[in-house]
Design a protein around this motif. Sequence first.
Motif, short mmCIF file in Angstrom:
data_model
loop_
_atom_site.label_atom_id
_atom_site.label_comp_id
_atom_site.label_asym_id
_atom_site.label_seq_id
_atom_site.Cartn_x
_atom_site.Cartn_y
_atom_site.Cartn_z
N ASN A 1 0.82 -1.21 0.00
CA ASN A 1 0.00 0.00 0.00
C ASN A 1 0.86 1.26 0.00
N ARG B 1 0.84 6.45 1.93
CA ARG B 1 -0.12 5.35 1.82
C ARG B 1 -1.11 5.66 0.70
N THR C 1 -3.88 4.36 0.14
CA THR C 1 -5.26 4.43 0.61
C THR C 1 -5.60 5.79 1.21
N PRO D 1 -5.27 -1.22 3.11
CA PRO D 1 -4.42 -0.78 4.21
C PRO D 1 -3.60 -1.93 4.76
#
Lengths: 139, 598
Positions: free
Chosen positions: B268, B329, B331, B486
């Motif tokens: 991720n 990240r 996400t 995640p």
Amino acid sequence: MSASRARKVFVVAALVVVAVTAVLTLVFPYGSDPGAKVVWYKRVPAFAAMLGFFGCVIMVPAVKTLAKKVLQRPDDYYSAMERRLAELTGPAPGTSLADPSAPSEAESPAGEEPGEPGKAAGGASAVHQTRVAKGGGHG
Amino acid sequence: MVDLLPPWPLPPAAILLLGAPLLVVLQGTPRKIVHLALPALALIQVIALYGGEHAAVTFEWMGYTVGLLEVDRTRLFFGTIFAAVALINSMYALHRENPVEKAASWLYAGSSLGVTFAGDLLAFILFWELMGVGSVLLVVAGSTARNRSAAIRYAAWHVLGGTVLLAGVLAWMIGGNDLSITAFSQDAGWPAWLILFGVALNAAVVPLHTWLPDAYADALPEGAAFLAAYTTKVAVFALIIFFAGWQILIWAGTIMAIYGVSYAIVENRIRRILSYHIISQVGFMVAAIGVGTPLALDGAAAHAYFNILYKGLLFMAAGAIVMAAGTDRLTELGGLVRRMPWLLALYAVGAASIAGVPLFNGFVSKGMVVGGASAEGFYWAEIGLLFASIGTFLSIGLKVIWFGFYGKPREYPDLEPLPWNVWAAMVMAAVPCIVYGVWPGLLYLQAPFEATFSAYSLHNVIKPIELLTMTGLGFMLLVKVAAPKPGFALDIDWFVRWPLAYAGLMVSRGFVRMQEAVGAGASRLVVMGHVLIQNPIVAAERMLGRGMTNRKTGASKLEPELESIDSYRLPLGPTIAVVLVVFGIAAVVQLVVTSTAS
């Protein structure tokens, strides 16, 4: 241009590109390059295209499934593990809250005396305890 | 041009290593000038060394001659890029005012140059270990708890690798070989295998690779740019000069290439994706070194050279995202293109290069590597490396751009503008990515093994176009499946960080318990001996009376007067009797001894 239309345009463009390269592979077969050894798959039109497509279609779900079933962990996995390690291995032997700066534990008031063996050191971290164990090894 | 620059016999490493303290001392504008000028000087010195003959630089050390400057085409090729990237990365770190971090980065870059121009194994290993020190300092410079624990693991791995390497060199020396740097033959025996282990660990050969994503993904953006350039590529250089043509490397490299991209598909965090792609890309180089023909070796060297440029660019761009948005990240990112379109453009240059898109440098070197394997009949390696190329494009090209720069737009309240030097450094890395892609002839001029290769032949161009186009199509179908989740994926360092850590902790506690038991036993012995001397009767009674406690109350069943040494003494008569008996025995013994002696 809407997303679905863009998608259609991309699919058509991709297929046209591959069709052209496939025709080129047929017209100029591999091996006309100087010094190239000929192996069967290099003469197959659009071989790399098939490899790319099927490789992608196979690899992504396979790897993602493997990750989901086995490998995926939350970001704090290892820090949580370090805490668990501390709990599992218990307090270091022969140590107590020898560090006077550490907060005193309710259940072991006598443990604040340095060098008192066998007293529980509560929830102090593993790192802390190993450090204390080194310093407190009074044999 | 070369005539204007006499090739002074000065190791380029010396410029950075001796200049590093200046970064600690100076501040402000003078520091910035030095920060750019010295790497530029080092680069000029490397280029000057192309100019031919020069005196070798050596010094005597404990009866050995240590060669600090040896020059050939391979060394110059790697030296050029190592010095150039020192300049680019120093530009990238120009705005930082952390002196330790900057000095560490030059220690690291300088010792990498030292390894490159080392004249013998002694200098090689000296700089090799120094490189480890510099890189550990760079990892720890991040100064979070995570950096510190990652640095300890990183240091542990590299101490292991460095020690095995040193053992190999010593064994090689004891075996009667001199310390000159030469290629090992495949039957050179176990010293060569030890050296291979040490070098392979630095090349992040699976399964010795876990230190890389562990340390690089959390390092400072400026530190990560340095880290991404040197350790693995210096190891590739070492593999080329020591182990060219060792066929085990073809397997190792192909496995690395596929392993790295597989992890990158599920990760991720952008910098973890990039870290796993270092493993994958170094796998291409390792495989080519195993093939060992001039074309493949040139491919490996060129891929290292270009990888330093495009991977540096990608790491710098990812670092810029971290600097600006505070996270990498996927996400938590999305829609970055609206805020940072130029960053996307620079990132895309790196992504196209690593994916091997024609007109970008990775296309040329990857073509040489894959073509080199294919020309020698290693078809499975060729297919494996092409397969890995799919994954490269998928995660670096498609996943990061789709989900990070496009995708669901997010608000970035804390988005900070980037300093000018960050942009300048990225442009400095991006330009050669394109220049070498468009004019691969520049590469052939420099390439160490002088192989001939036509990158833009029809089939060399058709192959990546087909592969990448259809990979794109596949990604479009699977975009929901490919979406980042995640968390992260466990790697094999789990075995070290959980079962082995648990066992190690238990063993160390076992030793502490043992120590404690011995200590307690010894102190009991001392106490008992003390009592025995003071009052044998009490000692005997205590020994016999041990355990004679009332189970319910816990009270002693011994006579109360036995509880104290002083409260219970023998009466006078028996005491005199005991003394007389003892003296009598002594007299008899004396008599016997003197009579037998005479």
